[in-house]
Design a protein around this motif. Structure first.
Motif, PDB file in Angstrom:
ATOM      1  N   LYS A 125     -10.980  -3.998   9.019  1.00 48.82           N
ATOM      2  CA  LYS A 125     -10.086  -3.383   9.991  1.00 48.82           C
ATOM      3  C   LYS A 125      -8.810  -4.211  10.078  1.00 48.82           C
ATOM      4  O   LYS A 125      -8.851  -5.436  10.234  1.00 48.82           O
ATOM      5  N   ASP A 141      -6.446  -9.196  10.223  1.00 46.16           N
ATOM      6  CA  ASP A 141      -7.427  -8.498   9.388  1.00 46.16           C
ATOM      7  C   ASP A 141      -8.821  -8.998   9.741  1.00 46.16           C
ATOM      8  O   ASP A 141      -9.080 -10.215   9.704  1.00 46.16           O
ATOM      9  N   SER A 157     -11.523   0.449   6.813  1.00 47.04           N
ATOM     10  CA  SER A 157     -12.132   0.748   5.514  1.00 47.04           C
ATOM     11  C   SER A 157     -13.599   0.362   5.553  1.00 47.04           C
ATOM     12  O   SER A 157     -13.943  -0.754   5.983  1.00 47.04           O
ATOM     13  N   TYR A 181       0.852  -1.192   0.000  1.00 50.14           N
ATOM     14  CA  TYR A 181       0.000   0.000   0.000  1.00 50.14           C
ATOM     15  C   TYR A 181       0.891   1.246   0.000  1.00 50.14           C
ATOM     16  O   TYR A 181       1.816   1.363   0.814  1.00 50.14           O
ATOM     17  N   ASN A 222      -6.612   2.446   9.516  1.00 47.10           N
ATOM     18  CA  ASN A 222      -6.681   1.094   8.955  1.00 47.10           C
ATOM     19  C   ASN A 222      -8.091   0.503   8.974  1.00 47.10           C
ATOM     20  O   ASN A 222      -8.257  -0.711   8.941  1.00 47.10           O
ATOM     21  N   GLU A 245     -10.115   5.833   4.275  1.00 51.53           N
ATOM     22  CA  GLU A 245      -9.587   4.929   5.298  1.00 51.53           C
ATOM     23  C   GLU A 245      -9.113   5.729   6.504  1.00 51.53           C
ATOM     24  O   GLU A 245      -8.385   6.711   6.358  1.00 51.53           O
ATOM     25  N   ASN A 251     -16.714   4.124  -1.340  1.00 49.62           N
ATOM     26  CA  ASN A 251     -15.677   3.751  -0.387  1.00 49.62           C
ATOM     27  C   ASN A 251     -15.305   4.972   0.444  1.00 49.62           C
ATOM     28  O   ASN A 251     -14.816   5.980  -0.100  1.00 49.62           O
ATOM     29  N   SER A 279     -17.237   0.518   3.128  1.00 50.72           N
ATOM     30  CA  SER A 279     -17.877   0.799   1.846  1.00 50.72           C
ATOM     31  C   SER A 279     -19.354   0.419   1.936  1.00 50.72           C
ATOM     32  O   SER A 279     -19.737  -0.497   2.675  1.00 50.72           O
ATOM     33  N   LYS A 334     -12.121  -3.143  -2.545  1.00 43.83           N
ATOM     34  CA  LYS A 334     -10.800  -2.756  -3.006  1.00 43.83           C
ATOM     35  C   LYS A 334      -9.946  -4.010  -3.159  1.00 43.83           C
ATOM     36  O   LYS A 334     -10.177  -5.016  -2.493  1.00 43.83           O
TER      37      LYS A 334
END
Length: 816
Positions: free
Chosen positions: A480, A486, A443, A95, A441, A438, A435, A445, A125
């Motif tokens: 997250k 994750d 995200s 990223y 961390n 962020e 979206n 949508s 994403k």
């Protein structure tokens, strides 16, 4: 209706230029950015020319020059996932915040295997596959090129957990972990393919040669795709867009010996200052395939041609791409009828204007590239506008598509040019998602998607009524990341309305008004509403650089398809009479997935386990007559849709052994197992129909980056495919029978041939079923064709030995 497709395409083209103009406003988008750097070998520190740097979410990238340098311009100042790849090296994914980083160098390490992949299916994403909780497998471009197949589903059916329901060589339907038909969503050009998937012999209308990569999501994907994705998703992706300043294409030719298949495909694409285009034309034809028991299987050939195009813009505000395609196929329908004295396959003939007879098929019939009666004509037209707009706060992604599917079936030998069934299906797909930016961390949508459908009967035979369908789904997805952990979660609400129309027929089977007192009601008008809640919660944990684990819980939803709730008629290709049930309820599934994977120096692999509970599982059940035999309607065995509660469980295991220092040698192994049980049923109805048999594959592969002065990326492989006996089958009323096990041996080899500094051509040679084994797949519908009275063998067997030659010639007109 002939003007509908070009009209929609022009409208979408107008929308694309309008949205481009609107998005270019300075107040709506962040500033421009550039990313540049060098790609080097981590061990030797030497530059790597020809490495690819790509940003999947923006559909843009670059290729390194002779000095290993890359440069990507006109990028938005936002955070993106950048992937760097080159043959023989581990993929790097990172990223990067383009608002803060303009220069980024990458070091690549040589690889002997690659478990890490960047995936987009079911996600808002792009992400690394080992950091997504849902089980996703990928088929990269090289693997597709090495595979010999008769259609795109045949090309992917050897993947662990994936199989196919076939009606001969030209018609295949995907199956994921024992579930198929409308439970598997096929995505192409960013939208769900809609082509009457409920039909037994209705294949997927996608050109195999246009597919660059396939992602297979195994498990309920209703969260992102709504109804019809309860078993999973097969996402067929086109090649990435070309780097700026590049114009190139390729020419492909394929020949297969078993059915005389000739295939050709050519494409040319380019990228000039962010204006992109790509155009492709493909053509394939095959005569009847053969095996050592049946000889040539009459009328199993097909003809196919397709055209595909894309035009678009890539700018700092995002991108907008318009895809349009026309697909035409003419497959024969195998009936499997035989001469009682000789056991040879027979064909229908017109003895005179009013009398039908039969005669033994000739060698000319078997080797004809034009299918005989019965056959289908399928026309599928599609236009899709895909756009992503990078805003100051987040991004907006949209897909709007129109599809028209025309499916005609010709089954009357006395009137060969008159179709009986003719389904005309128009579909408008829509998908809009936002979206959020962020934050720490996290995200998030949210979006809506669904479709609007209209289906009309244009023929003289009727299996389903005219109907209208509208469905709508609202969803929210969150992810997250906390260090190596994750977490993902999502929730979705779906509603679908299906409205069917009355149909009255006279004694001749002709459509008449309901005022005709002698008429018979074929279909009764109805309006059905289905609603459902879908969701998922999952986690991935990177235990170390080499080991990861996944856990995911998901709930799926599927509304009954039009055939299941309303069918009433004979389908020529199905060899049966089908009756629907308007009282069917929507299916709901609850699935648990667990996986653990590892990637060490000498060995790598993954174990995927799942358990799926389905309420109101819908399936076809054969009806029994009053005398104990099959119930016969219009000369065909009669089937009615029924329901039950089911549990499907099993898993996949992959293991790749690559002993050091013999890194050029790979021993790859896979195991697939599915058990499908129907609750609270007698032994004859305990197991669900179309459950794939357990399968084991072992492949020994030797590869060499450079072989002499003229060959690179050379490989040779030998594969053993073991399909165990399937003794767990739906035995009620002789719906299914047991299938013996069989073993197939396959071989392949290929290389890129150099001329100077570039590739002159690539060649791929493969042999499937090397020992010419006569076998029947448990998921072959031809297994239940007529008995050969001479040999006592029932049904038609699958394809015998097949040798395939594939040649690819690259075309480079301009290369930056």
């Amino acid at each position: 209706m002939r003007t509908t497709f070009p009209t929609i395409t022009i409208i979408l083209l107008f929308i694309s230029f309008f949205t481009c103009s609107a998005a270019s406003g300075r107040n709506s988008t962040p500033g421009k950015a550039t990313l540049t750097g060098n790609i080097t070998d981590k061990t030797t520190r030497k530059p790597i020319p020809g490495a690819t740097v790509y940003i999947p979410d923006l559909k843009t990238g670059a290729v390194t020059d002779s000095n290993g340098t890359y440069k990507i311009e006109n990028l938005p100042q936002t955070k993106v996932l950048v992937q760097v790849s080159f043959i023989g090296y581990n993929l790097v994914a990172e990223y990067i915040d383009l608002a803060a980083t303009m220069v980024r160098d990458f070091e690549l390490t040589e690889s002997v295997t690659e478990l890490k992949e960047i995936v987009v299916t079911g996600l808002s994403k792009a992400a690394e596959s080992n950091r997504t909780p849902t089980p996703i497998s990928t088929i990269p471009p090289l693997q597709l090129l090495e595979t010999s197949a008769s259609n795109i589903i045949d090309a992917i059916a050897r993947q662990p957990g994936v199989s196919q329901i076939t009606t001969g060589a030209g018609i295949s339907k995907p199956v994921i972990r024992g579930l198929g038909y409308n439970r598997v969503a096929t995505i192409n050009d960013g939208i769900r393919q809609e082509g009457q998937q409920w039909g037994d012999e209705h294949g997927i209308e996608i050109d195999e040669y246009s597919v660059n990569k396939v992602e297979i999501l195994k498990g309920p994907a209703s969260l992102s795709y709504g109804s019809d994705a309860m078993a999973g998703v097969i996402n067929m992706l086109s090649a990435p867009t070309l780097p700026e300043g590049t114009i190139q294409g390729r020419i492909l030719a394929n020949f297969q010996t078993n059915n005389g298949l000739f295939g050709y495909s050519a494409n040319l694409g380019g990228n000039l200052k962010g204006f992109l285009w790509d155009f492709r034309y493909s053509n394939r034809m095959a005569h009847a395939y053969q095996n050592k028991y049946d000889g040539f299987v009459l009328n199993s050939g097909f003809r196919e041609n397709s055209a595909h195009g894309m035009v678009g813009l890539n700018k700092s505000w995002g991108y907008t791409h318009l895809n349009f395609s026309a697909y035409n196929m003419m497959p024969g329908i195998v009936e499997g009828e035989r001469d009682s004295a000789t056991g040879k396959l027979i064909k229908p003939v017109a003895l005179n204007d009013s009398t039908e007879g039969f005669e033994i098929a000739t060698d000319q019939d078997d080797k004809s590239y034009t299918p005989e009666t019965p056959y289908q004509k399928i026309h599928h037209y599609k236009a899709v506008l895909n756009s992503t707009f990078i805003l100051k706060y987040g991004s907006l992604k949209s897909s709007i598509g129109f599809q028209q599917n025309r499916r005609q079936e010709y089954g009357d030998i006395l009137n060969k040019d008159d179709y009986g069934l003719y389904f005309l299906l128009n579909t408008l797909n829509y998908d809009l998602r936002y979206n959020f930016p962020e934050i720490k961390n996290l995200s998030i949508s949210t979006g809506i998607n669904g479709m609007l459908q209209n289906s009309l009967n244009k023929g003289s035979e009727f299996l389903i009524p005219d109907y209208n369908l509208f469905d709508f789904g609202l969803f929210v997805i969150a992810k997250k990341t906390v260090g190596q952990l994750d977490l993902s979660a999502g929730l979705r609400y779906d509603t679908r309305n299906v409205t069917g129309k009355d149909l009255y027929l006279n004694s001749l089977g002709e459509e008449v008004s309901n005022t005709d007192t002698s008429s018979i009601r074929q279909f009764a008008a109805f309006s059905s509403n289905f609603t459902g809640i879908s969701g998922s919660f999952g986690a991935t944990l990177q235990l170390s650089e080499k080991v990861y684990t996944k856990l995911n819980f998901s709930r799926g939803f599927r509304a009954p398809n039009i055939s299941e709730i309303s069918a009433n008629g004979t389908h020529e290709g199905s060899i049966n009479y089908i009756i629907g049930d308007p009282g069917l309820k929507a299916e709901n599934s609850f699935q648990l997935d667990y996986a653990v994977g590892f990637n060490a120096m000498h060995i790598s692999g993954e174990i995927d386990l799942f358990s799926n509970f389905i309420n109101n599982y819908i399936f076809l059940s054969k009806l029994q007559g009053v005398n104990g035999g099959d119930s016969i309607t219009d000369g065909y065995s009669t089937f009615r849709y029924a329901t039950g509660n089911a549990q499907i469980f099993g898993g996949e295991f992959t293991l790749d052994i690559h002993p050091h220092p013999l890194d050029w040698l790979h021993f790859e192994n896979t195991i697939s197992y599915v058990q499908s049980v129907q609750k609270n049923q007698p032994d004859s109805a305990k197991y669900l129909p179309y459950t794939p048999a357990p399968r084991l594959t072992s492949e020994l592969r030797a590869s060499k980056k450079k072989l002499g002065k003229s060959l690179v990326n050379a490989y040779t492989k030998f594969e053993v495919e073991v399909n165990l006996a399937q003794n767990h089958f739906y035995a009620a009323f002789n719906t299914e029978t047991a299938t013996p096990g069989y073993t197939l041996l396959n071989f392949g080899m290929g290389a890129d041939v150099l001329a100077g500094a570039g590739t002159l051509f690539s060649i791929y040679i493969s042999v499937n079923n090397l020992t010419d084994v006569a076998y029947q797949s448990h998921l072959s519908r031809l297994k239940y064709a007529a008995v050969n009275n001479v040999t006592g063998r029932a049904g038609v067997y699958n394809m015998g030995r097949n040798l395939s030659f594939k040649l690819i010639v690259p075309v480079n007109i301009s290369k930056k």
